[in-house]
Enzyme design. Structure first.
Site, mmCIF file in Angstrom:
data_model
loop_
_atom_site.group_PDB
_atom_site.id
_atom_site.type_symbol
_atom_site.label_atom_id
_atom_site.label_comp_id
_atom_site.label_asym_id
_atom_site.label_seq_id
_atom_site.Cartn_x
_atom_site.Cartn_y
_atom_site.Cartn_z
ATOM 1 N N SER A 231 0.738 -1.061 -0.146
ATOM 2 C CA SER A 231 -0.238 -0.362 -0.452
ATOM 3 C C SER A 231 1.377 1.732 0.383
ATOM 4 C CB SER A 231 -1.190 -0.151 0.890
ATOM 5 O OG SER A 231 -1.412 1.213 1.343
ATOM 6 N N ASP B 123 -4.461 -4.892 5.559
ATOM 7 C CA ASP B 123 -4.496 -5.509 4.301
ATOM 8 C C ASP B 123 -3.737 -7.166 4.378
ATOM 9 O OD1 ASP B 123 -5.420 -7.327 1.952
ATOM 10 O OD2 ASP B 123 -4.205 -5.735 0.510
ATOM 11 N N HIS C 169 -2.597 -0.980 -3.366
ATOM 12 C CA HIS C 169 -3.459 -0.550 -3.010
ATOM 13 C C HIS C 169 -2.812 1.625 -4.051
ATOM 14 C CE1 HIS C 169 -5.067 -2.078 0.830
ATOM 15 N NE2 HIS C 169 -4.832 -3.279 -0.460
#
EC number: 3.1.1.61
Length: 354
Positions: free
Chosen positions: A167, A287, A194
């Site tokens: 991310s 995540d 992400h």
């Protein structure tokens, strides 16, 4: 209060940002830089909490502005886009690789009114990114090619696939890893990164032009090929169909993420079982952790980036804290370990977690 320096030559973007901030007592627009050079100078003089830099298709090089800020006065930087992301993909990729934390859309206006959800998302992202601790970068010295290393003999059953989740700070970390993996890697790599919609094609194109491996955005049903890197498309889940094809789907978000690292890890675990390797890189949130549970139960292996080399230690910390990681490694050691494990060799040494 979060002190924001805006770098833009666009009156429209300046107006949007001013209007978004004016109603929030916890945010302040300290000044506006009209060029990349001005942005670097003002960052050093004003010491803002965060710098928001317009993604420009022409004029100043956005990536060079980010790079110079990280060298002269390390400060969190986000890129602002108020144009079609598909036109700025390559530029955004270079900026992210240079050290920008994220590409975020400017607050959207409907007629004369700003959309409240867009304002809230913009401000919450700015405030969260302003808390990220960034480190000084140094100008790169030209180095000669490294001599090829002799490969140790095969010591174990090799893996069949690598999954990576990242991310905040991910694009630069992914590039750092992929540039050190040779094109003859015997397995495919699937990546969930992400980021805002509209930029993944540019990231793929930039990586494909600068690393030895082939890098592309994944397509549903595509055959998996060794030495190829597949990036999850915007707002899609990435996994595999059996052991030979990609699966790109509109499946539901996992814990709010789509694409999701947990979805990816769970998918490769079901197909490849103990022949799967998961890598959790820098990023906010958790995540990947849920998917690692399935992967580890299937006999797969997992690597997490260490705290010192992570821009944000959220995702790796969650995976490590859950006891789901085999190795905790600095960024510069991850490529070597991926290569060693993929070729069935004993892993190079790192901090081991069980």
């Amino acid at each position: 209060m979060v002190r924001i320096l805006l770098a833009t030559s666009t009156v429209e973007l300046e107006d949007l940002v001013k209007r978004a901030i004016e109603g929030d007592a916890s945010a302040e627009l300290v000044l506006i830089a009209r060029s990349g050079r001005e942005a670097v100078r003002m960052t050093g003089e004003l010491l803002p909490d965060i710098v928001a830099v317009e993604l420009c298709p022409s004029g100043d090089d956005s990536a060079e502005t980010v790079r110079e800020i990280m060298i002269a006065a390390p400060t969190p930087v986000v890129m602002l886009s108020h144009r079609d992301g598909s036109q700025l993909g390559t530029i955004s990729a270079r900026a992210l690789e240079a050290g920008a934390l994220a590409v975020i859309p400017a607050p959207a206006a409907h007629g004369m009114q700003l959309e409240q959800p867009a304002i809230e998302k913009f401000l919450s992202t700015i405030k969260a990114m302003s808390q990220v601790k960034v480190v000084r970068q140094w100008r790169q010295k030209v180095r000669g090619d490294r001599a090829a290393k002799d490969q140790p003999p095969t010591a174990r059953t090799p893996i069949g696939i690598v999954g990576i989740a990242a991310s905040t700070g991910g694009p630069a970390a992914i590039r750092a890893i992929l540039k050190d993996i040779s094109a003859d890697l015997p397995v495919p790599i699937l990546i969930v990164q992400h980021m805002s919609n509209g930029f993944i094609d540019g990231v793929a194109a930039s990586l494909n032009a600068t690393v030895p491996l082939t890098v592309k955005v994944a397509r549903n049903g595509e055959l998996l090929k060794p030495g190829t890197v597949y990036l999850a498309p915007d707002n899609c889940q990435l996994g595999v169909s059996g052991r030979s094809r990609l699966r790109v789907s509109d499946d539901a978000p996992v814990n709010g993420f789509k694409p999701s690292g947990s979805y990816l890890f769970g998918s490769i675990a079901r197909a490849f079982k103990g022949e799967s390797l998961a890598v959790v890189l820098t990023g906010m949130g958790d995540d990947g952790t849920e998917g690692l549970r399935a992967l580890r139960m299937a006999g797969g292996k997992a690597i997490a980036q260490d705290e010192k080399s992570s821009v944000v230690f959220g995702m790796p910390k969650s995976a490590i804290g859950a006891g789901l990681v085999d190795l905790v490694l600095p960024l510069e050691s991850i490529a070597e370990n991926i290569t060693a494990i993929a070729r069935g060799r004993s892993e190079p040494e790192g901090e081991t977690r069980t």
